[in-house]
Design a protein around this motif. Structure first.
Motif, PDB file in Angstrom:
ATOM      1  N   GLU A  49     -12.424  22.801 -36.218  1.00  0.00           N
ATOM      2  CA  GLU A  49     -12.675  22.403 -37.394  1.00  0.00           C
ATOM      3  C   GLU A  49     -12.524  21.035 -37.964  1.00  0.00           C
ATOM      4  O   GLU A  49     -11.749  20.573 -37.196  1.00  0.00           O
ATOM      5  CB  GLU A  49     -11.725  23.414 -38.263  1.00  0.00           C
ATOM      6  N   TYR A  50     -13.133  20.533 -38.781  1.00  0.00           N
ATOM      7  CA  TYR A  50     -12.920  19.080 -39.159  1.00  0.00           C
ATOM      8  C   TYR A  50     -12.424  18.809 -40.520  1.00  0.00           C
ATOM      9  O   TYR A  50     -12.390  17.670 -41.214  1.00  0.00           O
ATOM     10  CB  TYR A  50     -14.542  18.469 -39.242  1.00  0.00           C
ATOM     11  N   ALA A  51     -11.587  19.935 -41.343  1.00  0.00           N
ATOM     12  CA  ALA A  51     -11.265  19.749 -42.526  1.00  0.00           C
ATOM     13  C   ALA A  51      -9.824  18.866 -42.302  1.00  0.00           C
ATOM     14  O   ALA A  51      -9.310  18.411 -43.287  1.00  0.00           O
ATOM     15  CB  ALA A  51     -10.981  21.208 -43.103  1.00  0.00           C
ATOM     16  N   LYS A  52      -9.337  19.062 -40.922  1.00  0.00           N
ATOM     17  CA  LYS A  52      -7.923  18.291 -40.690  1.00  0.00           C
ATOM     18  C   LYS A  52      -8.204  17.851 -39.425  1.00  0.00           C
ATOM     19  O   LYS A  52      -8.995  17.979 -38.584  1.00  0.00           O
ATOM     20  CB  LYS A  52      -6.640  19.187 -41.049  1.00  0.00           C
ATOM     21  N   VAL A  53      -7.145  17.039 -38.946  1.00  0.00           N
ATOM     22  CA  VAL A  53      -7.091  16.203 -37.697  1.00  0.00           C
ATOM     23  C   VAL A  53      -7.081  17.384 -36.675  1.00  0.00           C
ATOM     24  O   VAL A  53      -6.327  18.149 -36.758  1.00  0.00           O
ATOM     25  CB  VAL A  53      -6.076  15.381 -37.646  1.00  0.00           C
ATOM     26  N   ASP A  54      -7.902  16.909 -35.537  1.00  0.00           N
ATOM     27  CA  ASP A  54      -8.063  17.970 -34.545  1.00  0.00           C
ATOM     28  C   ASP A  54      -7.315  17.229 -33.475  1.00  0.00           C
ATOM     29  O   ASP A  54      -7.610  16.721 -32.694  1.00  0.00           O
ATOM     30  CB  ASP A  54      -9.547  18.188 -34.180  1.00  0.00           C
ATOM     31  N   PRO A  55      -6.152  17.936 -33.261  1.00  0.00           N
ATOM     32  CA  PRO A  55      -5.076  17.259 -32.134  1.00  0.00           C
ATOM     33  C   PRO A  55      -5.606  17.582 -30.817  1.00  0.00           C
ATOM     34  O   PRO A  55      -5.374  16.629 -30.060  1.00  0.00           O
ATOM     35  CB  PRO A  55      -3.992  18.192 -32.429  1.00  0.00           C
ATOM     36  N   GLY A  56      -6.174  18.565 -30.384  1.00  0.00           N
ATOM     37  CA  GLY A  56      -6.843  18.767 -29.316  1.00  0.00           C
ATOM     38  C   GLY A  56      -7.832  17.721 -28.803  1.00  0.00           C
ATOM     39  O   GLY A  56      -7.884  17.076 -27.619  1.00  0.00           O
ATOM     40  N   HIS A  57      -8.701  17.435 -29.798  1.00  0.00           N
ATOM     41  CA  HIS A  57      -9.782  16.664 -29.427  1.00  0.00           C
ATOM     42  C   HIS A  57      -8.936  14.972 -29.723  1.00  0.00           C
ATOM     43  O   HIS A  57      -9.799  14.197 -28.825  1.00  0.00           O
ATOM     44  CB  HIS A  57     -11.033  16.460 -30.554  1.00  0.00           C
ATOM     45  N   LEU A  58      -8.036  14.858 -30.550  1.00  0.00           N
ATOM     46  CA  LEU A  58      -7.421  13.594 -30.420  1.00  0.00           C
ATOM     47  C   LEU A  58      -6.900  13.291 -29.153  1.00  0.00           C
ATOM     48  O   LEU A  58      -6.827  12.035 -28.426  1.00  0.00           O
ATOM     49  CB  LEU A  58      -6.307  13.733 -31.608  1.00  0.00           C
ATOM     50  N   ASP A  61      -9.615  12.568 -26.551  1.00  0.00           N
ATOM     51  CA  ASP A  61     -10.451  11.268 -26.970  1.00  0.00           C
ATOM     52  C   ASP A  61      -9.442  10.098 -26.515  1.00  0.00           C
ATOM     53  O   ASP A  61      -9.870   9.140 -26.057  1.00  0.00           O
ATOM     54  CB  ASP A  61     -10.737  10.914 -28.124  1.00  0.00           C
ATOM     55  N   LEU A  62      -7.962  10.277 -26.637  1.00  0.00           N
ATOM     56  CA  LEU A  62      -7.049   9.271 -26.362  1.00  0.00           C
ATOM     57  C   LEU A  62      -7.013   9.257 -24.615  1.00  0.00           C
ATOM     58  O   LEU A  62      -7.134   7.992 -24.252  1.00  0.00           O
ATOM     59  CB  LEU A  62      -5.579   9.706 -26.892  1.00  0.00           C
ATOM     60  N   ALA A  63      -6.960  10.165 -24.077  1.00  0.00           N
ATOM     61  CA  ALA A  63      -6.988  10.129 -22.799  1.00  0.00           C
ATOM     62  C   ALA A  63      -8.288   9.538 -22.031  1.00  0.00           C
ATOM     63  O   ALA A  63      -8.274   8.762 -21.299  1.00  0.00           O
ATOM     64  CB  ALA A  63      -6.794  11.621 -21.971  1.00  0.00           C
ATOM     65  N   GLY A  64      -9.449   9.949 -22.613  1.00  0.00           N
ATOM     66  CA  GLY A  64     -10.732   9.235 -22.249  1.00  0.00           C
ATOM     67  C   GLY A  64     -10.611   7.898 -22.509  1.00  0.00           C
ATOM     68  O   GLY A  64     -10.990   6.826 -21.597  1.00  0.00           O
ATOM     69  N   GLN A  87     -15.692   4.391 -27.276  1.00  0.00           N
ATOM     70  CA  GLN A  87     -14.772   5.546 -27.167  1.00  0.00           C
ATOM     71  C   GLN A  87     -13.740   5.345 -28.151  1.00  0.00           C
ATOM     72  O   GLN A  87     -13.150   6.228 -28.962  1.00  0.00           O
ATOM     73  CB  GLN A  87     -14.066   5.964 -25.942  1.00  0.00           C
ATOM     74  N   THR A  88     -13.633   3.999 -28.700  1.00  0.00           N
ATOM     75  CA  THR A  88     -12.551   3.591 -29.850  1.00  0.00           C
ATOM     76  C   THR A  88     -13.100   4.152 -31.233  1.00  0.00           C
ATOM     77  O   THR A  88     -12.447   4.452 -32.012  1.00  0.00           O
ATOM     78  CB  THR A  88     -12.777   2.114 -29.777  1.00  0.00           C
ATOM     79  N   ALA A  93     -11.950   7.466 -35.643  1.00  0.00           N
ATOM     80  CA  ALA A  93     -12.092   8.733 -36.488  1.00  0.00           C
ATOM     81  C   ALA A  93     -10.977   9.677 -36.725  1.00  0.00           C
ATOM     82  O   ALA A  93     -10.629  10.051 -38.060  1.00  0.00           O
ATOM     83  CB  ALA A  93     -13.242   9.752 -35.916  1.00  0.00           C
ATOM     84  N   HIS A  94     -10.399   9.754 -35.850  1.00  0.00           N
ATOM     85  CA  HIS A  94      -9.040  10.653 -35.717  1.00  0.00           C
ATOM     86  C   HIS A  94      -7.945   9.875 -36.961  1.00  0.00           C
ATOM     87  O   HIS A  94      -7.378  10.484 -37.610  1.00  0.00           O
ATOM     88  CB  HIS A  94      -8.250  10.764 -34.545  1.00  0.00           C
ATOM     89  N   MET A  95      -8.001   8.385 -36.572  1.00  0.00           N
ATOM     90  CA  MET A  95      -7.074   7.762 -37.315  1.00  0.00           C
ATOM     91  C   MET A  95      -7.307   7.524 -38.757  1.00  0.00           C
ATOM     92  O   MET A  95      -6.545   7.827 -39.583  1.00  0.00           O
ATOM     93  CB  MET A  95      -6.712   6.429 -36.640  1.00  0.00           C
TER      94      MET A  95
END
Length: 146
Positions: A49-58, A61-64, A87-88, A93-95
């Motif tokens: 879902e994209y209605a709130k921050v997605d911690p898994g993808h965060l 994306d951070l590890a990548g 990648q930044t 997007a998350h920030m």
């Protein structure tokens, strides 16, 4: 359809980088494959879902980003800096979503996903340039000395 095109581009770029690239190309391909392998595992734990921050993808994306940054700082190539910069965009997007929850879910989704396509193209271009330099010069160092 979009997912099929992306997976095809991912497969082509990573196979090309692993089979024809030097160490930096193979490392970037391995990081991309790792990120792709973690994605379905994230969806087992958290719904997409994209209605709130997605911690898994965060996390992915951070590890990548950290992996790409390490390659960019050590590689004797310029293109890994482009990959880290692309990648930044996903991290931004998350920030942005963390700072402003009123961002439209579709905008958050596009900011997360859009940079993935040029990232794969940059990997292919980097691998192609590596092959070209090998034909011209004969050898090429993969990593910087310092």
């Amino acid at each position: 359809m979009r997912t099929s095109i992306f997976l095809l581009l991912l497969a082509i770029s990573c196979v090309y980088a692993i089979s024809r690239g030097g160490a930096p190309e193979r490392w970037v391909a391995a990081i991309i494959i790792g990120m792709g392998a973690l994605d379905p595992l994230v969806h087992v734990v958290t719904p997409l879902e994209y209605a709130k921050v997605d911690p898994g993808h965060l996390f992915i994306d951070l590890a990548g980003w950290l992996g790409f940054l390490c390659v960019a700082l050590r590689a004797n190539r310029f293109w890994p800096l482009w990959v880290a910069a692309l990648q930044t965009i996903a991290l931004v997007a998350h920030m942005a979503k963390l700072l402003d929850v009123t961002i439209q879910p579709k905008a958050y989704m596009i900011m997360q996903i859009a940079s993935s396509y040029p990232l794969l193209v940059v990997l292919m271009i980097g691998t192609f340039c590596h092959r070209k330099r090998l034909k011209t010069i004969g050898t090429e160092r993969s990593w910087r000395n310092s």
